[in-house]
Write an enzyme that holds these catalytic residues in place. Structure first.
Site, PDB file in Angstrom:
ATOM      1  N   HIS A  83       0.682  -1.268   0.006  1.00 17.48           N
ATOM      2  CA  HIS A  83      -0.023  -0.043   0.097  1.00 17.48           C
ATOM      3  C   HIS A  83       0.918   1.125   0.053  1.00 17.48           C
ATOM      4  O   HIS A  83       1.798   1.341   0.869  1.00 17.48           O
ATOM      5  CB  HIS A  83      -0.905  -0.030   1.287  1.00 17.48           C
ATOM      6  N   ASP A 162     -14.981   2.481   7.756  1.00 18.49           N
ATOM      7  CA  ASP A 162     -14.038   3.312   6.946  1.00 18.49           C
ATOM      8  C   ASP A 162     -14.475   3.977   5.945  1.00 18.49           C
ATOM      9  O   ASP A 162     -14.410   5.266   5.932  1.00 18.49           O
ATOM     10  CB  ASP A 162     -12.660   2.607   6.702  1.00 18.49           C
ATOM     11  N   ARG A 169     -14.322  12.529   6.980  1.00 15.71           N
ATOM     12  CA  ARG A 169     -13.286  13.126   7.553  1.00 15.71           C
ATOM     13  C   ARG A 169     -12.738  14.006   6.409  1.00 15.71           C
ATOM     14  O   ARG A 169     -12.214  15.164   6.650  1.00 15.71           O
ATOM     15  CB  ARG A 169     -12.004  12.417   7.734  1.00 15.71           C
ATOM     16  N   SER A 184      -7.764   3.828   9.157  1.00 17.70           N
ATOM     17  CA  SER A 184      -8.279   3.573   7.915  1.00 17.70           C
ATOM     18  C   SER A 184      -7.681   2.705   6.784  1.00 17.70           C
ATOM     19  O   SER A 184      -8.239   1.774   6.322  1.00 17.70           O
ATOM     20  CB  SER A 184      -8.648   5.081   7.321  1.00 17.70           C
ATOM     21  N   LYS A 188      -8.575  -1.551   6.199  1.00 17.77           N
ATOM     22  CA  LYS A 188      -9.045  -2.268   4.613  1.00 17.77           C
ATOM     23  C   LYS A 188      -8.165  -3.141   4.175  1.00 17.77           C
ATOM     24  O   LYS A 188      -8.426  -4.382   3.572  1.00 17.77           O
ATOM     25  CB  LYS A 188      -8.886  -1.176   3.810  1.00 17.77           C
TER      26      LYS A 188
HETATM   27  N1  URA Z   1      -5.895   6.735   2.665  1.00 16.76           N
HETATM   28  C1  URA Z   1      -6.944   5.922   3.353  1.00 16.76           C
HETATM   29  O1  URA Z   1      -7.307   4.828   3.181  1.00 16.76           O
HETATM   30  N2  URA Z   1      -7.377   6.593   4.516  1.00 16.76           N
HETATM   31  C2  URA Z   1      -6.809   7.737   5.042  1.00 16.76           C
HETATM   32  O2  URA Z   1      -7.397   8.133   6.258  1.00 16.76           O
HETATM   33  C3  URA Z   1      -5.839   8.558   4.331  1.00 16.76           C
HETATM   34  C4  URA Z   1      -5.411   7.964   3.024  1.00 16.76           C
END
Ligand code: URA
Length: 427
Positions: A83, A162, A169, A184, A188
């Site tokens: 990621h 999320d 957010r 967050s 995932k």
């Molecule tokens: N990417 C995400 O998936 N979540 C965040 O809070 C910031 C960047």
């Protein structure tokens, strides 16, 4: 449970109890009882006061528990994913996924679409004629077992809490909070069912985290969360001041990725891909040499198979922009910076990115950097090439690129792209 008690506990700098966390996340995700303004208020209190490690771990678990988790234990290969927190010209997933498959891993790269000045992997892949991001779970598993690599859209049932919280957010000034970002991203990735995960946490003017210290704190927080949840996790903190590679946009980044997969392409893209791949190979317990596999073109064949399996036709060629213009150097000297922030914003304004998640993106819009840091240039030499679907967009964007390519007199020190490597053992 009373939502005001939860908000006020955090507002006053307290620690949320496991019961408060589980109740808040499950109730908000279910769309019951908790209003958006109350969730936003709690997000702001977390933004201001942070979370202690056990609180964050529980918060992340509650986000995972808000939806489904994938079990990929039957795909017959070790699973490992990457990621990135997002950078300008960051096309590394397109190269890394087939490269790790060539190393013997299965890579379930479930991505989102781009928002803001850094592009999304799915938007790039969708510039390939016919390519389809939405796979069923059966298709995903089959592709992992047979080809080893998948790039696809994340299904809505992975960490749905999320999705709701992130959208909130985004409009309430609470994105840039280390515990909220870490939970967050990691909720995932953990829900995706990968055994191992390498994080590319970018630091610099073109990144989410502009300073190395915050990027390193975010990286350490995520490595701890992943490890605590049974995913072998490590992170590379990497530079994001200059554009990564030469191309910024959708189809133009696919073209550059194909060059790297064929064993050519820009040195910085190769350096970062190999550094991430070596870490993923280590985490997955494989015995493979990513640098030589990349140079051999083995990953290109796998990329072609991945595209074909998802309905894409590379033979149709990638779309090209109807309108282009070049920006020229205003002095002679050595290129000292190809600044990622203005160039990322320019590509976005030319149509490569979106302002709202429902906006369409242009497959062909973008910016090609014709020079890289350290190159010698003459005054009047083209340094940037802009691509767009309409000439008016080119005209609008040209003035925003003043100073995007900096030219000086001194040769630059050559800095490695990886600033720090954080492993679970080094926490
Ligand atoms: N990417 C995400 O998936 N979540 C965040 O809070 C910031 C960047």
């Amino acid at each position: 449970m009373n939502v005001l008690d939860v908000i006020m506990a955090k507002r006053d700098g307290g620690e949320l109890t496991p019961q408060q966390i589980d109740w808040f996340i499950s109730t908000y995700a279910a769309g019951e009882e908790i209003a958006d303004e109350q969730a936003a208020s709690l997000a702001m209190a977390i933004f201001l006061h942070g979370m202690v490690p056990q609180e964050l771990s529980r918060w992340t678990q509650a986000m995972i528990d808000s939806g489904a988790t994938l079990d990929l234990s039957d795909v017959g290969r070790p699973t490992v994913d990457k990621h990135s927190t997002g950078g300008v010209g960051d096309k590394i997933s397109l190269i890394l996924v087939p490269l790790l498959a060539a190393c013997g891993a299965a890579v379930p790269q479930l991505s989102g679409r781009g928002l803001g000045h850094t592009g999304g992997t799915l938007d790039k892949m969708e510039s390939i004629s016919g390519w389809r991001a939405d796979l069923t779970l059966t298709e995903l598993r089959n592709q992992l077992a047979t080809i080893g690599g998948v790039i696809a859209g994340a299904t809505g049932d992975l960490a749905p809490a999320d999705r709701k919280l992130y959208a909130l957010r985004d409009v309430t000034g609470t994105v840039e909070s280390i515990p909220l970002i870490a939970s967050s991203i990691m909720s995932k990735k953990i829900a995706e069912g990968t055994d191992a995960l390498t994080l590319d946490v970018k630091a610099g003017a073109g990144a989410f985290m502009s300073d190395v210290e915050s990027a390193t704190t975010l990286a350490r927080t995520m490595v701890r969360l992943g490890t605590d949840h049974g995913v072998a996790t490590s992170a590379l903190v990497t530079r994001m001041d200059d554009v990564l590679g030469r191309a910024v946009g959708n189809a133009v980044e696919v073209t550059e990725s194909l060059e790297v997969l064929a064993g050519r392409g820009p040195a910085d893209v190769i350096e970062l891909t190999v550094a991430l791949a070596e870490d993923m190979v280590r985490l997955a317990g494989l015995d493979a040499d990513p640098a030589s596999l990349l140079a051999s073109g083995a990953a290109l064949t796998i990329f072609e198979e991945m595209v074909e399996a998802q309905g894409g036709d590379l033979g149709a060629g990638l779309p090209v922009a109807e309108h282009t213009t070049q920006i020229k150097a205003t002095s002679s000297g050595l290129v000292s910076a190809v600044r990622s922030r203005p160039i990322g914003n320019a590509a976005w304004r030319l149509g490569a990115g979106r302002a709202r998640k429902e906006d369409p993106v242009s497959a062909t819009a973008g910016v090609i950097c014709l020079v890289a840091p350290g190159d010698e240039v003459e005054s009047g030499q083209p340094v940037l090439e802009l691509h767009a679907d309409t000439p008016a967009l080119l005209e609008q964007v040209i003035p925003t690129l003043d100073g995007a390519v900096q030219i000086g007199d001194e040769p630059l020190p050559s800095l490695p792209i990886v600033i720090e490597h954080i492993t679970a053992d080094s926490l």
